[in-house]
Motif scaffolding. Sequence first.
Motif, short mmCIF file in Angstrom:
data_model
loop_
_atom_site.label_atom_id
_atom_site.label_comp_id
_atom_site.label_asym_id
_atom_site.label_seq_id
_atom_site.Cartn_x
_atom_site.Cartn_y
_atom_site.Cartn_z
N ILE A 158 0.84 -1.21 0.00
CA ILE A 158 0.00 0.00 0.00
C ILE A 158 0.87 1.25 0.00
O ILE A 158 0.55 2.25 -0.67
CB ILE A 158 -0.97 -0.01 1.19
N ALA A 159 2.00 1.20 0.72
CA ALA A 159 2.90 2.35 0.74
C ALA A 159 3.50 2.62 -0.63
O ALA A 159 3.92 3.76 -0.91
CB ALA A 159 4.01 2.11 1.76
N GLU A 160 3.53 1.62 -1.49
CA GLU A 160 4.11 1.79 -2.83
C GLU A 160 3.12 2.39 -3.83
O GLU A 160 3.50 2.73 -4.95
CB GLU A 160 4.59 0.43 -3.35
N ILE A 161 1.84 2.51 -3.45
CA ILE A 161 0.85 3.09 -4.35
C ILE A 161 1.18 4.55 -4.61
O ILE A 161 1.41 5.32 -3.67
CB ILE A 161 -0.57 2.94 -3.77
N LYS A 162 1.23 4.93 -5.87
CA LYS A 162 1.55 6.31 -6.24
C LYS A 162 0.25 7.04 -6.59
O LYS A 162 -0.39 6.74 -7.61
CB LYS A 162 2.52 6.37 -7.42
N VAL A 163 -0.14 7.98 -5.75
CA VAL A 163 -1.36 8.75 -5.96
C VAL A 163 -0.98 10.07 -6.63
O VAL A 163 -0.11 10.80 -6.14
CB VAL A 163 -2.07 9.03 -4.62
N GLY A 164 -1.64 10.38 -7.73
CA GLY A 164 -1.29 11.61 -8.42
C GLY A 164 -2.15 11.85 -9.64
O GLY A 164 -3.26 11.33 -9.76
N ASN A 165 -1.61 12.64 -10.56
CA ASN A 165 -2.30 12.97 -11.80
C ASN A 165 -2.57 11.69 -12.58
O ASN A 165 -1.63 10.99 -12.98
CB ASN A 165 -1.42 13.91 -12.64
N PRO A 166 -3.81 11.33 -12.80
CA PRO A 166 -4.11 10.05 -13.45
C PRO A 166 -3.64 9.98 -14.90
O PRO A 166 -3.58 8.88 -15.46
CB PRO A 166 -5.63 9.93 -13.33
#
Length: 482
Positions: free
Chosen positions: A309-317
Motif C-alpha cells: 500500500i505504501a508503494e501506491i503512487k497517488v497523483g495525476n491520473p
Amino acid sequence: MTDVRTYDLFIGGEWVPATTEERDTIRNPATGEALASVAIASKDDVDRALQTAQEAFGTWSRLIATDRADCLYRLIDLIRRDEEKLARIITTENGKPIREAKVEVNFAIQLIRFAAENARRLEGNIIPGSRPGEKILIEKIPHGVVAGISAWNFPLALTARKLGPALAAGNTFVIKPHELTPLSTLALAELSVEAGFPKGVFNVVTGGGVTVGNQLVVNPITKLITMTGSTPAGRKIMAAASEGLKEVRLELVGKAPFIVMDDADIEAAANAAVAARFMNCGQVCTANERTYVHQAVYDRFLELLRRKIAEIKVGNPLDADTTMGPKISRAELEKVDEMVQHAVAQGAKVEIGGKALTGGIYDAGNFYAPTLLTNVTNEMDITQNEVFGPVLSLIKVEDFDEALMMANKSRYGLSAYMFTQDLKKVMRMSNELNFGEIYVNREGGEAAQGFHHGYGDSGIGGEDGQYGLEAYVDTKTIYLNY
C-alpha cells in the motif's frame, strides 16, 4: 486549459438540442477543471428518444443477425482505432489512471465483441406437440426498446456491456449515462454514426435520474430496463417499473469478502488484495471490501499489505506512473472519510492513510490516501456498508468456518475472493459462500464470456456471456399444426 465542448442530446443518429436550457458542467475530478457542457434532457426529450428508438426497431429487428453483428464489428474497429482518445476521455471525466482507462477500453471491446460473435446463437427450440401433426416452436425474439441507466465508475465499459447485447439481440437502445461521466458514452455515440448504425438504433439522453432516469423507466415504450448503480436507486427503478410490469435487470452494490487461508500463496494473495481494493480508487462494485485472514498468516500478511500500500503512487491520473487517482467527487471523498472516522470511533486502528490528501496537485482534486485499517470487527458499519473507496479493512479469523460465517453475514452477494490450495475448502466454498461471482486464487476482473450477477441487495438478473445475452430476448411459443 482544456477546451470546453458543448454537447446536445444524441437522438436518431444526430445531435439534437434539449427542450430545456439547463446544462451540466462536467469536471475533471483530479483538477476541478471544466471539461464539457452537457444538455439536460426533459421528459419530452426522453419521450422523443424512446419514440425514435421505437420507430427504428421494426427495421433493425428484421435484419439478419449477422448484419446486426457487422454493425457492432465496425464499432469495435473504431473503438480500437481511438483507444488512446477514449482512454483519455475516461481518465479526465472519471479520474482513474490512464493505464486502467486503457484496460477499460479493451474490456468494452471484449463485451461488444462477445455480443457480436453470438448474435446468431440466440436459439429457440422445436418441441413435439401434444396432438398428431403438431410441433411446438419456441422462438427467441427481441423485447423492443431497451433503456439503459449507467454508473460513473466504468463509463465506457458499462455502456458497452448493455449496448452490445441489446443490439445483437435485435432491440434498439436508449441510455442515460451518469451525469458525472457522460463523455465516454457520447464519444461512443459519435463512433456509432461512423460505424453506419441506422438512425435511432442507439440514442443517448443526458441528465439526472429523477427526471431522465425515471421517464425512461415509466414510459410505456420501454420494454426492458438494465441499470447499474446503487441499491436505493435500484429499488426506486424496480418500484417504478412495476406499474408497467416491465422486466428489470439490476446490478447494484457489492461488499466483497476476500478470504486468505493459512495455506495460501501469501505474496500472490497480498498482491491481489491490494489490486482488488485500490483499483479505480476503490470505486468498483467487485472490490475487496473486507479482508479475512487466517490467524496463522495474519502478521505476515499485514506486513506485506503495509509495504504494498505504501508503494501506491497517488497523483495525476494522466501520468503513466500514477497507480491511483482521485475519488469521483468531493461528496464521495467526504463520505469515505466519514466512514473511516466512524470506524476509528468504533475501535478500528489506522495503519496507513485515513485522511484526504492535501498540498500541491491534491488541493485541486478529490484525493484520498490509500488506507489500511486493523482492529476491525465484522459488526462495524465499515464492514457491513459499501465503502466504494480506497480503504482496506483487515479482519483476523481463527479458521475457515469463521471466515465463511463472517463473509456470508452481509445483505450483499455480488463478488467474493478466496486464496487457498486446499481443494476441499474450494468445494465447500462453492457450496456455502453465498455470492454470485467468486474469484479463487486470483485478483478480480470479470470476463466478457462469464456471467456477472449478485444475490440479495446486490441486484437481480445479470450481465455478460451467454446468460447475459439471453436476458435481452423474450420468447414466443407457436403451436404449429400442419
